[in-house]
Design a protein around this motif. Structure first.
Motif, PDB file in Angstrom:
ATOM      1  N   SER A  42      81.468  71.895  83.957  1.00 21.96           N
ATOM      2  CA  SER A  42      80.640  73.100  84.090  1.00 21.96           C
ATOM      3  C   SER A  42      81.423  74.228  84.753  1.00 21.96           C
ATOM      4  O   SER A  42      81.351  75.385  84.327  1.00 21.96           O
ATOM      5  CB  SER A  42      79.383  72.807  84.911  1.00 21.96           C
ATOM      6  OG  SER A  42      78.572  71.884  84.241  1.00 21.96           O
ATOM      7  N   ARG A  44      84.691  74.625  84.755  1.00 21.80           N
ATOM      8  CA  ARG A  44      85.711  75.105  83.805  1.00 21.80           C
ATOM      9  C   ARG A  44      85.098  76.078  82.802  1.00 21.80           C
ATOM     10  O   ARG A  44      85.684  77.121  82.492  1.00 21.80           O
ATOM     11  CB  ARG A  44      86.337  73.929  83.052  1.00 21.80           C
ATOM     12  CG  ARG A  44      87.256  73.092  83.894  1.00 21.80           C
ATOM     13  CD  ARG A  44      87.770  71.917  83.080  1.00 21.80           C
ATOM     14  NE  ARG A  44      88.544  71.016  83.912  1.00 21.80           N
ATOM     15  CZ  ARG A  44      88.786  69.746  83.593  1.00 21.80           C
ATOM     16  NH1 ARG A  44      88.327  69.243  82.463  1.00 21.80           N
ATOM     17  NH2 ARG A  44      89.505  68.999  84.399  1.00 21.80           N
ATOM     18  N   ILE A  45      83.923  75.726  82.283  1.00 19.80           N
ATOM     19  CA  ILE A  45      83.257  76.589  81.302  1.00 19.80           C
ATOM     20  C   ILE A  45      82.877  77.913  81.935  1.00 19.80           C
ATOM     21  O   ILE A  45      83.127  78.985  81.371  1.00 19.80           O
ATOM     22  CB  ILE A  45      82.027  75.877  80.696  1.00 19.80           C
ATOM     23  CG1 ILE A  45      82.486  74.695  79.832  1.00 19.80           C
ATOM     24  CG2 ILE A  45      81.168  76.849  79.893  1.00 19.80           C
ATOM     25  CD1 ILE A  45      81.372  73.762  79.410  1.00 19.80           C
ATOM     26  N   GLU A  46      82.274  77.873  83.119  1.00 25.83           N
ATOM     27  CA  GLU A  46      81.883  79.096  83.826  1.00 25.83           C
ATOM     28  C   GLU A  46      83.105  79.973  84.103  1.00 25.83           C
ATOM     29  O   GLU A  46      83.053  81.193  83.942  1.00 25.83           O
ATOM     30  CB  GLU A  46      81.165  78.753  85.132  1.00 25.83           C
ATOM     31  CG  GLU A  46      80.666  79.954  85.886  1.00 25.83           C
ATOM     32  CD  GLU A  46      79.550  80.705  85.175  1.00 25.83           C
ATOM     33  OE1 GLU A  46      79.452  81.921  85.378  1.00 25.83           O
ATOM     34  OE2 GLU A  46      78.785  80.090  84.423  1.00 25.83           O
TER      35      GLU A  46
END
Length: 99
Positions: A42, A44-46
C-alpha cells in the motif's frame, strides 16, 4: 532454514523467505511477514501515486508560468478534468497548483 522474524511486527514470517519491506524498512536483509507486506505494498502504491501527482502538478505549473495570461483558462480546464474526483481531493490538488 528457519523462517525469518518480521522486522515490522516481530512475528515469524510464513515461509523461509519473507517479503522485502523496502521502502518502509531500508535495512539490507530485512524481511517482513505477509500481513505486514500488505502495508508495504500500500505504501509503495501511495508513493507512486504521489510522485505522479507531483509530476503532473509541476507540468501544469510550468504551463501556467510560461503562459501567465492563460492561467484562468488553464485552471478552469484542470478543474473540469478533475470534476469527477472527490471534492476534497480536487480542492487539495488545485490548492497545490496555486502555490
Amino acid at each position: 532454514m528457519n523462517n525469518p522474524k518480521c522486522c515490522i511486527c516481530g512475528n515469524l514470517c510464513e515461509d523461509q523467505y519473507g517479503n522485502n519491506p523496502d521502502p518502509l524498512i531500508k535495512d539490507e536483509g530485512a524481511r517482513c511477514c505477509n500481513k505486514c507486506n500488505d502495508t508495504v505494498i500500500s505504501f509503495r502504491i501511495e508513493s507512486a501515486l504521489m510522485k505522479k501527482k507531483s509530476s503532473e502538478s509541476e507540468k501544469i505549473s510550468n504551463l501556467i508560468e510560461s503562459n501567465p495570461s492563460d492561467k484562468d483558462i488553464i485552471m478552469a480546464t484542470v478543474d473540469k478534468m478533475l470534476s469527477d474526483w472527490e471534492d476534497t481531493t480536487r480542492e487539495r490538488y488545485l490548492e497545490d497548483l496555486r502555490k
